[in-house]
Design an enzyme around this catalytic site. Structure first.
Site, PDB file in Angstrom:
ATOM      1  CG  HIS A   1      -2.012  -1.052   1.126  1.00  0.00           C
ATOM      2  ND1 HIS A   1      -3.312  -0.759   0.775  1.00  0.00           N
ATOM      3  CD2 HIS A   1      -1.969  -2.398   1.293  1.00  0.00           C
ATOM      4  CE1 HIS A   1      -4.022  -1.877   0.748  1.00  0.00           C
ATOM      5  NE2 HIS A   1      -3.238  -2.889   1.070  1.00  0.00           N
TER       6      HIS A   1
ATOM      7  CG  ASP B   1      -0.168   9.242   0.766  1.00  0.00           C
ATOM      8  OD1 ASP B   1      -0.161   8.074   1.177  1.00  0.00           O
ATOM      9  OD2 ASP B   1      -0.921  10.127   1.229  1.00  0.00           O
TER      10      ASP B   1
HETATM   11  P1  ADQ Z   1      -3.221   5.956   4.805  1.00  0.00           P
HETATM   12  O1  ADQ Z   1      -1.825   6.457   4.937  1.00  0.00           O
HETATM   13  O2  ADQ Z   1      -3.957   5.783   6.078  1.00  0.00           O
HETATM   14  O3  ADQ Z   1      -3.308   4.631   3.931  1.00  0.00           O
HETATM   15  P2  ADQ Z   1      -5.194   7.319   2.947  1.00  0.00           P
HETATM   16  O4  ADQ Z   1      -5.102   6.643   1.637  1.00  0.00           O
HETATM   17  O5  ADQ Z   1      -5.391   8.783   2.838  1.00  0.00           O
HETATM   18  O6  ADQ Z   1      -3.937   7.104   3.892  1.00  0.00           O
HETATM   19  O7  ADQ Z   1      -6.440   6.691   3.699  1.00  0.00           O
HETATM   20  C1  ADQ Z   1      -6.864   7.208   4.911  1.00  0.00           C
HETATM   21  C2  ADQ Z   1      -8.318   6.761   5.168  1.00  0.00           C
HETATM   22  O8  ADQ Z   1      -8.599   7.097   6.517  1.00  0.00           O
HETATM   23  C3  ADQ Z   1      -9.294   7.517   4.290  1.00  0.00           C
HETATM   24  O9  ADQ Z   1     -10.311   6.644   3.892  1.00  0.00           O
HETATM   25  C4  ADQ Z   1      -9.835   8.592   5.218  1.00  0.00           C
HETATM   26  O10 ADQ Z   1     -11.173   8.970   4.990  1.00  0.00           O
HETATM   27  C5  ADQ Z   1      -9.730   7.931   6.570  1.00  0.00           C
HETATM   28  N1  ADQ Z   1      -9.537   8.987   7.586  1.00  0.00           N
HETATM   29  C6  ADQ Z   1      -8.489   9.808   7.718  1.00  0.00           C
HETATM   30  N2  ADQ Z   1      -8.711  10.698   8.727  1.00  0.00           N
HETATM   31  C7  ADQ Z   1      -9.931  10.412   9.203  1.00  0.00           C
HETATM   32  C8  ADQ Z   1     -10.741  10.968  10.245  1.00  0.00           C
HETATM   33  N3  ADQ Z   1     -10.347  11.987  10.979  1.00  0.00           N
HETATM   34  N4  ADQ Z   1     -11.934  10.408  10.461  1.00  0.00           N
HETATM   35  C9  ADQ Z   1     -12.349   9.359   9.731  1.00  0.00           C
HETATM   36  N5  ADQ Z   1     -11.645   8.810   8.742  1.00  0.00           N
HETATM   37  C10 ADQ Z   1     -10.450   9.317   8.484  1.00  0.00           C
HETATM   38  C11 ADQ Z   1      -2.373   3.728   3.309  1.00  0.00           C
HETATM   39  C12 ADQ Z   1      -1.342   4.398   2.373  1.00  0.00           C
HETATM   40  C13 ADQ Z   1      -2.055   5.230   1.304  1.00  0.00           C
HETATM   41  C14 ADQ Z   1      -3.044   4.336   0.538  1.00  0.00           C
HETATM   42  C15 ADQ Z   1      -3.935   3.571   1.495  1.00  0.00           C
HETATM   43  C16 ADQ Z   1      -4.778   2.527   0.765  1.00  0.00           C
HETATM   44  O11 ADQ Z   1      -0.447   5.222   3.124  1.00  0.00           O
HETATM   45  O12 ADQ Z   1      -1.117   5.815   0.397  1.00  0.00           O
HETATM   46  O13 ADQ Z   1      -3.857   5.155  -0.299  1.00  0.00           O
HETATM   47  O14 ADQ Z   1      -3.166   2.868   2.481  1.00  0.00           O
HETATM   48  O15 ADQ Z   1      -3.978   1.671   0.011  1.00  0.00           O
END
Ligand code: ADQ
Length: 473
Positions: free
Chosen positions: A158, A366
């Site tokens: 990921h 990311d």
């Molecule tokens: P993350 O680094 O966690 O994931 P991201 O892809 O942005 O990053 O996903 C975060 C998820 O958490 C989103 O669905 C978001 O809505 C949720 N989230 C964040 N803050 C929140 C809050 N305050 N309340 C509720 N929900 C919240 C890792 C990798 C990424 C990759 C994903 C999926 O680092 O690059 O996109 O996995 O593969």
């Protein structure tokens, strides 16, 4: 139909009926695949045990079987807080300045991967497809092979995969990468990370990448391919039109009294570029005094990995920066940055996204970034907001109709904010409709189907052709 066995560090147990929607998109997508295929989701329970016993806690909820194990405190410290989050996470996000190398971390990482393999082995039947997730479990495939598992085993990473010149700073990097060649399929988020991985195989291991996209190693054929992850578009847009989302939208709008809203939503992590984002916003306020009390940045950032020092530091740093910037720009009736350290239910989050004129997604690095996709999906098509997206997020390769920025450059981000806030409706709509088509078509089901199809055993050439064909449909 083959059974699917999914393995990840933590397991997301499906919620009882009624609480559905509280889970993330990945959990929803994997759960539906597991339900269809009578599959099993295996991983750490998140619980500590004094001494590791390998006891499997099997549960069946909402048609999905989960199997979890507890880990010892030393395991959690060395494997999870140590090698996974102090060594591999920063290194894979190009932060060798934060990367810690400690022999105990490496040993703990291998020990826990072996414990995963030992506990998982009895659950695997002959025809099962085994799908391992993420940087916590890179050597798991090779440990299963050592135990005689002959099934098709795939890995999806990921995070980014770093350039070879950074990866070679990791002691025993050869051993780690070699262990990954026990998988049949290795999936990356983008062609960029895939390219870095293949570069390592060629330069450091002297392997040849075939014209069919396969690598031969010790008599086995391995395919490495990009499978960009998407969001659960149907679930997310349904949530975005719910009463809960509307209430959250209206409440946020009312609170800013006609000012423009910029939104950031990120786990509190140094890779997300929050400090640089706050400073860029401050630069925008300083450079545009006429606008300075006309826009508000709402940053939602729930704390994560609080046992790791670099995460404690980023938290302190952001608190200081927020105080500083608000102190400089606030007046009695206005505070420019609202910094909130908590999570929100997904429907409320969708309402906040929809209320925001600008989505500010500026990670320094990311793997993909799903927040950018959620922001696009939540917009009102008739009057959409503008996505400002870091060129260093995997999502930038797909979402190139966003305003792409260099998150390290305060000027660049500040100018993009200015441009976004005055962008004419016609341009906003035209950019948004292209972004929306991409987010809708390449959703999480598409991602999962593509991966599973290749894992199921499409030969290398055919697998590549299939994905090219589907992507063009
Ligand atoms: P993350 O680094 O966690 O994931 P991201 O892809 O942005 O990053 O996903 C975060 C998820 O958490 C989103 O669905 C978001 O809505 C949720 N989230 C964040 N803050 C929140 C809050 N305050 N309340 C509720 N929900 C919240 C890792 C990798 C990424 C990759 C994903 C999926 O680092 O690059 O996109 O996995 O593969």
């Amino acid at each position: 139909m083959s059974r699917l066995i999914v393995i990840s560090n933590r397991v997301s147990v499906p919620k009882a009926a009624g609480a559905a929607g509280a889970q993330g998109g990945l959990a929803v997508a994997l759960n539906s695949a597991l339900r269809e295929n009578r599959g099993i989701w295996f991983g750490w329970s998140g619980q500590e045990t004094e001494e590791f016993t390998g006891h499997l806690d099997m549960q069946r909820n909402d048609g999905v079987t989960t199997a979890t194990i507890d880990l010892e405190p030393q395991d959690i410290e060395e494997y999870y807080n140590g090698y996974a989050n102090r060594t591999l996470w920063p290194l894979f996000h190009y932060r060798i300045d934060l990367t810690e190398y400690d022999r105990n971390f490496g040993e703990g990482y291998e020990r826990v991967n072996r414990r995963f393999a030992d506990s998982l082995r009895p659950l695997i039947d002959q025809d099962d497809l085994v799908w391992v997730h993420d940087y916590h479990l890179l050597p798991l495939g090779s440990m299963l092979r050592t135990q005689g598992v002959k099934n098709r085993i795939g890995l999806f990473l990921h995070t980014p995969w770093p350039p070879t010149r950074l990866l070679v700073s990791l002691p025993f990097h050869e051993r780690l990468v070699e262990s990954m060649l026990a998988y049949d399929v290795i999936g990356f988020q983008t062609e960029e990370w895939l390219g870095s991985f293949l570069h390592y195989l060629e330069k450091e291991m002297g392997l040849e990448i075939g014209a069919d996209g396969c690598v031969e190693y010790q008599g086995r054929r391995i395919i490495a391919q990009a499978f960009p992850i998407g969001i659960d578009f149907a679930e997310f847009t349904e949530g975005a039109s719910s009463d809960e989302a509307r209430e959250a939208h209206d409440k946020l709008k009312a609170s800013v009294r006609g000012r423009k809203i910029l939104i950031g939503v990120d786990r509190l992590d140094y890779s997300k570029g929050l400090g640089e984002r706050f400073e860029s916003f401050s630069r925008f306020l300083a450079d545009n005094p006429d606008q300075s009390s006309q826009s508000v940045l709402l940053q939602i950032a729930p704390p994560s990995r609080g046992d790791v020092e670099s995460y404690q530091q980023i938290r302190e740093d952001l608190e200081r920066k927020t105080g500083h910037i608000n102190g400089a720009h606030a007046d009695v009736a206005f505070v420019p940055i609202r910094y909130v350290n908590r999570g929100y239910p997904r429907r409320q989050l969708a309402g906040f996204y929809r209320a925001a004129d600008v989505g500010l997604v500026t990670p320094l690095r990311d793997g993909m970034n799903l927040v950018a996709k959620e922001y696009v999906a939540a917009q009102d098509e008739a009057d959409p907001g503008v996505l400002i997206l870091s060129q260093f997020a995997g999502a930038a390769l797909q979402l190139d109709d966003a305003l792409l920025v260099n998150p390290h450059s305060l000027e660049d981000v500040s100018e993009a904010i200015k441009r976004a806030l005055v962008m004419p409706l016609e341009e906003r709509r035209s950019r948004h409709s292209k972004l929306l088509a991409s987010v809708r078509d390449a959703d999480v089901d598409f991602w999962r189907e593509q991966f599973v199809k290749v894992l199921f055993g499409a030969p290398c050439m055919e697998a590549q052709d299939l994905s090219a064909q589907d992507a063009s449909n």
